[in-house]
Scaffold this motif. Structure first.
Motif, PDB file in Angstrom:
ATOM      1  N   GLN A 246      42.201  52.879  41.930  1.00  0.00           N
ATOM      2  CA  GLN A 246      43.368  53.682  41.549  1.00  0.00           C
ATOM      3  C   GLN A 246      43.255  55.119  42.046  1.00  0.00           C
ATOM      4  O   GLN A 246      44.267  55.785  42.293  1.00  0.00           O
ATOM      5  CB  GLN A 246      43.548  53.666  40.034  1.00  0.00           C
ATOM      6  N   GLN A 247      42.038  55.601  42.200  1.00  0.00           N
ATOM      7  CA  GLN A 247      41.824  56.978  42.639  1.00  0.00           C
ATOM      8  C   GLN A 247      41.780  57.121  44.164  1.00  0.00           C
ATOM      9  O   GLN A 247      41.810  58.224  44.687  1.00  0.00           O
ATOM     10  CB  GLN A 247      40.528  57.513  42.039  1.00  0.00           C
ATOM     11  N   GLU A 248      41.711  55.987  44.866  1.00  0.00           N
ATOM     12  CA  GLU A 248      41.667  56.041  46.325  1.00  0.00           C
ATOM     13  C   GLU A 248      43.035  56.409  46.887  1.00  0.00           C
ATOM     14  O   GLU A 248      44.065  55.958  46.392  1.00  0.00           O
ATOM     15  CB  GLU A 248      41.228  54.682  46.899  1.00  0.00           C
ATOM     16  N   THR A 249      43.024  57.228  47.933  1.00  0.00           N
ATOM     17  CA  THR A 249      44.276  57.604  48.609  1.00  0.00           C
ATOM     18  C   THR A 249      44.406  56.928  49.974  1.00  0.00           C
ATOM     19  O   THR A 249      45.487  56.930  50.557  1.00  0.00           O
ATOM     20  CB  THR A 249      44.345  59.121  48.792  1.00  0.00           C
ATOM     21  N   LEU A 250      43.317  56.354  50.475  1.00  0.00           N
ATOM     22  CA  LEU A 250      43.321  55.687  51.767  1.00  0.00           C
ATOM     23  C   LEU A 250      43.571  54.189  51.588  1.00  0.00           C
ATOM     24  O   LEU A 250      43.443  53.662  50.477  1.00  0.00           O
ATOM     25  CB  LEU A 250      41.973  55.901  52.465  1.00  0.00           C
ATOM     26  N   PRO A 251      43.916  53.468  52.656  1.00  0.00           N
ATOM     27  CA  PRO A 251      43.999  52.004  52.570  1.00  0.00           C
ATOM     28  C   PRO A 251      42.665  51.420  52.108  1.00  0.00           C
ATOM     29  O   PRO A 251      41.595  51.913  52.499  1.00  0.00           O
ATOM     30  CB  PRO A 251      44.325  51.586  54.004  1.00  0.00           C
ATOM     31  N   VAL A 252      42.730  50.375  51.303  1.00  0.00           N
ATOM     32  CA  VAL A 252      41.529  49.816  50.680  1.00  0.00           C
ATOM     33  C   VAL A 252      41.425  48.322  50.978  1.00  0.00           C
ATOM     34  O   VAL A 252      42.430  47.597  50.964  1.00  0.00           O
ATOM     35  CB  VAL A 252      41.556  50.031  49.149  1.00  0.00           C
ATOM     36  N   ILE A 253      40.208  47.866  51.252  1.00  0.00           N
ATOM     37  CA  ILE A 253      39.882  46.442  51.339  1.00  0.00           C
ATOM     38  C   ILE A 253      38.674  46.210  50.440  1.00  0.00           C
ATOM     39  O   ILE A 253      37.688  46.946  50.527  1.00  0.00           O
ATOM     40  CB  ILE A 253      39.557  46.008  52.783  1.00  0.00           C
ATOM     41  N   VAL A 254      38.762  45.202  49.581  1.00  0.00           N
ATOM     42  CA  VAL A 254      37.659  44.858  48.685  1.00  0.00           C
ATOM     43  C   VAL A 254      37.357  43.376  48.876  1.00  0.00           C
ATOM     44  O   VAL A 254      38.254  42.542  48.765  1.00  0.00           O
ATOM     45  CB  VAL A 254      38.013  45.120  47.210  1.00  0.00           C
ATOM     46  N   ALA A 255      36.099  43.065  49.167  1.00  0.00           N
ATOM     47  CA  ALA A 255      35.728  41.665  49.407  1.00  0.00           C
ATOM     48  C   ALA A 255      34.370  41.374  48.797  1.00  0.00           C
ATOM     49  O   ALA A 255      33.547  42.267  48.635  1.00  0.00           O
ATOM     50  CB  ALA A 255      35.711  41.372  50.905  1.00  0.00           C
ATOM     51  N   GLY A 256      34.169  40.098  48.455  1.00  0.00           N
ATOM     52  CA  GLY A 256      32.861  39.719  47.947  1.00  0.00           C
ATOM     53  C   GLY A 256      32.901  38.629  46.904  1.00  0.00           C
ATOM     54  O   GLY A 256      33.906  37.922  46.724  1.00  0.00           O
ATOM     55  N   ASP A 257      31.788  38.514  46.199  1.00  0.00           N
ATOM     56  CA  ASP A 257      31.599  37.519  45.145  1.00  0.00           C
ATOM     57  C   ASP A 257      31.922  38.179  43.807  1.00  0.00           C
ATOM     58  O   ASP A 257      31.157  39.013  43.323  1.00  0.00           O
ATOM     59  CB  ASP A 257      30.148  37.019  45.176  1.00  0.00           C
ATOM     60  N   PHE A 258      33.041  37.778  43.197  1.00  0.00           N
ATOM     61  CA  PHE A 258      33.502  38.402  41.961  1.00  0.00           C
ATOM     62  C   PHE A 258      33.084  37.616  40.716  1.00  0.00           C
ATOM     63  O   PHE A 258      33.261  38.103  39.605  1.00  0.00           O
ATOM     64  CB  PHE A 258      35.022  38.556  41.985  1.00  0.00           C
ATOM     65  N   ASN A 259      32.561  36.415  40.906  1.00  0.00           N
ATOM     66  CA  ASN A 259      32.118  35.590  39.776  1.00  0.00           C
ATOM     67  C   ASN A 259      33.187  35.458  38.689  1.00  0.00           C
ATOM     68  O   ASN A 259      32.896  35.497  37.494  1.00  0.00           O
ATOM     69  CB  ASN A 259      30.822  36.150  39.184  1.00  0.00           C
ATOM     70  N   MET A 260      34.437  35.324  39.107  1.00  0.00           N
ATOM     71  CA  MET A 260      35.556  35.129  38.178  1.00  0.00           C
ATOM     72  C   MET A 260      36.562  34.210  38.839  1.00  0.00           C
ATOM     73  O   MET A 260      36.656  34.144  40.064  1.00  0.00           O
ATOM     74  CB  MET A 260      36.222  36.459  37.820  1.00  0.00           C
ATOM     75  N   THR A 261      37.327  33.510  38.039  1.00  0.00           N
ATOM     76  CA  THR A 261      38.388  32.665  38.563  1.00  0.00           C
ATOM     77  C   THR A 261      39.745  33.345  38.332  1.00  0.00           C
ATOM     78  O   THR A 261      39.836  34.396  37.703  1.00  0.00           O
ATOM     79  CB  THR A 261      38.385  31.282  37.896  1.00  0.00           C
ATOM     80  N   GLU A 262      40.788  32.684  38.808  1.00  0.00           N
ATOM     81  CA  GLU A 262      42.134  33.246  38.694  1.00  0.00           C
ATOM     82  C   GLU A 262      42.684  33.199  37.272  1.00  0.00           C
ATOM     83  O   GLU A 262      43.720  33.803  36.995  1.00  0.00           O
ATOM     84  CB  GLU A 262      43.086  32.500  39.625  1.00  0.00           C
ATOM     85  N   GLU A 263      42.024  32.481  36.392  1.00  0.00           N
ATOM     86  CA  GLU A 263      42.515  32.343  35.020  1.00  0.00           C
ATOM     87  C   GLU A 263      41.911  33.378  34.072  1.00  0.00           C
ATOM     88  O   GLU A 263      42.092  33.286  32.865  1.00  0.00           O
ATOM     89  CB  GLU A 263      42.208  30.936  34.504  1.00  0.00           C
ATOM     90  N   THR A 264      41.197  34.350  34.595  1.00  0.00           N
ATOM     91  CA  THR A 264      40.538  35.348  33.755  1.00  0.00           C
ATOM     92  C   THR A 264      41.386  36.608  33.624  1.00  0.00           C
ATOM     93  O   THR A 264      42.218  36.919  34.491  1.00  0.00           O
ATOM     94  CB  THR A 264      39.174  35.739  34.334  1.00  0.00           C
ATOM     95  N   GLN A 265      41.131  37.337  32.568  1.00  0.00           N
ATOM     96  CA  GLN A 265      41.801  38.624  32.381  1.00  0.00           C
ATOM     97  C   GLN A 265      41.314  39.636  33.415  1.00  0.00           C
ATOM     98  O   GLN A 265      42.056  40.536  33.812  1.00  0.00           O
ATOM     99  CB  GLN A 265      41.558  39.144  30.967  1.00  0.00           C
ATOM    100  N   ASP A 266      40.068  39.483  33.862  1.00  0.00           N
ATOM    101  CA  ASP A 266      39.542  40.368  34.905  1.00  0.00           C
ATOM    102  C   ASP A 266      40.339  40.217  36.196  1.00  0.00           C
ATOM    103  O   ASP A 266      40.626  41.208  36.880  1.00  0.00           O
ATOM    104  CB  ASP A 266      38.065  40.061  35.161  1.00  0.00           C
ATOM    105  N   TYR A 267      40.694  38.992  36.548  1.00  0.00           N
ATOM    106  CA  TYR A 267      41.520  38.762  37.734  1.00  0.00           C
ATOM    107  C   TYR A 267      42.873  39.450  37.567  1.00  0.00           C
ATOM    108  O   TYR A 267      43.374  40.108  38.487  1.00  0.00           O
ATOM    109  CB  TYR A 267      41.708  37.262  37.954  1.00  0.00           C
ATOM    110  N   TYR A 268      43.461  39.307  36.391  1.00  0.00           N
ATOM    111  CA  TYR A 268      44.762  39.922  36.116  1.00  0.00           C
ATOM    112  C   TYR A 268      44.678  41.444  36.242  1.00  0.00           C
ATOM    113  O   TYR A 268      45.565  42.075  36.833  1.00  0.00           O
ATOM    114  CB  TYR A 268      45.227  39.526  34.725  1.00  0.00           C
ATOM    115  N   ASN A 269      43.616  42.049  35.723  1.00  0.00           N
ATOM    116  CA  ASN A 269      43.455  43.502  35.801  1.00  0.00           C
ATOM    117  C   ASN A 269      43.310  43.972  37.244  1.00  0.00           C
ATOM    118  O   ASN A 269      43.866  45.000  37.636  1.00  0.00           O
ATOM    119  CB  ASN A 269      42.242  43.942  34.985  1.00  0.00           C
TER     120      ASN A 269
END
Length: 352
Positions: A246-269
């Motif tokens: 949220q604090q970044e002003t440049l284009p952002v790419i985030v990749a990796g192992d998140f250890n979460m599925t699409e049904e989690t609240q973390d995914y929603y956030n």
């Protein structure tokens, strides 16, 4: 040894099917109600959600069971409606990609992300994967010293810009302006943040490794302990990442192992601030884990392996500056994670 009468066997089979149908339906209704109220704040709901949509598939059997065995009209109608709803949900969520329709003049960048599983992935295999996919930026998790000494060295000509600090590493065709090691939420897991120069535009990239869930013993009574699904360490890390993005002003790419599925609240956030490249432009469930798990805990002295992943926990995310041209799960290495790839298109420049 006397044989059981055939009609007794059939009766027992039908009774078992009825019990399954009613029990499964009741459990599914309870799950949906509890998820609506608590989401994944209850560990049992979080655990079940890990295996969605697979847990929904038996719904397709219910109308057949209702017509041939239960023979109750109301059950058949309700289960048929459930099938229609499930098909609609699967189509909309998993089988309706909307990749960008772009021109060749718009700059694009190819991303590859892979959790190599520590020592399991051999350096030649990793190099072969990279040479086949020809990505512009590579995000690696759970690397060890042998990867930096061998694979990184072999790829130095094609990827001159490298940050290899086990357990994470980044390889890039584009200049790396700056980099830093992160420990989101002050947890032990290691992440990376870097800035690259792409098409005369600085871009922020995050190489992500979140804390994985595990089972812990919980004392229910004095002599009774039950396994409890623990995942609470991951949430502060995701919230920390969300705040940083949220604090970044440049284009952002985030990749990796998140250890979460699409049904989690973390995914929603995370979805509030970034977009999921595979869900936008990929086709299917996109499961990435666990691949090649040995099932010796089920059958001793066996060579059985689970070669069909059942969870999606590896992602490539991007900010509003980008659009997704493609997203895919790639061929397996020796790791229990499948690699993921995406091609992103820069839609708008950020003000420097």
């Amino acid at each position: 040894m006397p044989h059981l009468p055939k009609n007794l066997i059939n009766r027992g089979f039908k009774q078992s099917v009825k019990i399954f149908a009613y029990s499964y339906s009741a459990l599914l209704i309870c799950y949906l109600i509890l998820k609506l109220i608590f989401w994944d704040r209850l560990w049992i709901i979080a655990l079940i959600g890990t295996f969605i949509p697979l847990i929904f598939f038996p719904i397709f059997l219910l109308p057949l069971i209702g017509l041939s065995i239960i023979k109750k009209r109301w059950f058949s109608i309700i289960s048929a409606i459930g099938c229609i709803l499930l098909i609609s949900w699967l189509h909309v969520k998993y089988f309706s990609p909307a990749p960008l329709d772009i021109t060749d003049s718009q700059p694009s960048i190819k991303i590859l992300s892979h959790n190599v599983g520590w020592y399991t992935t051999q350096s030649p295999t990793l190099v072969k994967l990279i040479q086949q996919q020809k990505p512009d930026i590579i995000f690696l998790q759970e690397i060890v010293q042998k990867h930096t000494e061998r694979a990184f060295t072999w790829l130095k000509t094609d990827y001159p810009y490298q940050i290899g600090i086990p357990p994470v590493g980044i390889l890039s065709k584009y200049p790396i302006v700056s980099s830093e090691i992160l420990h989101l939420a002050d947890h032990p897991e290691t992440q990376q943040r870097a800035v690259i120069n792409f098409n005369e535009q600085e871009v922020v990239i995050y190489n992500m490794q979140a804390t994985g869930p595990w089972f812990a013993k919980y004392k229910l009574l004095r002599f009774i302990k039950i396994p409890v699904y623990k995942y609470d360490q991951r949430s502060p890390e995701i919230l920390d990442l969300v705040e940083r993005v949220q604090q970044e002003t440049l284009p952002v790419i985030v990749a990796g192992d998140f250890n979460m599925t699409e049904e989690t609240q973390d995914y929603y956030n995370l979805q509030k601030v970034l977009q999921d490249s595979f869900r936008k432009s990929g086709f299917g469930f996109g499961f990435t884990w666990p691949h090649g798990w040995e099932l010796k805990f089920l059958v001793k002295r066996s060579n059985w392996k689970l070669n069909y992943p059942v969870c999606r926990i590896d992602y490539i995310w991007y900010s509003q500056h980008w659009g997704a041209k493609s997203g895919a799960v790639l061929d397996a290495t020796e790791s229990d994670h499948l690699p993921v790839g995406a091609e992103l298109v820069l839609l708008k420049q950020a003000r420097l």
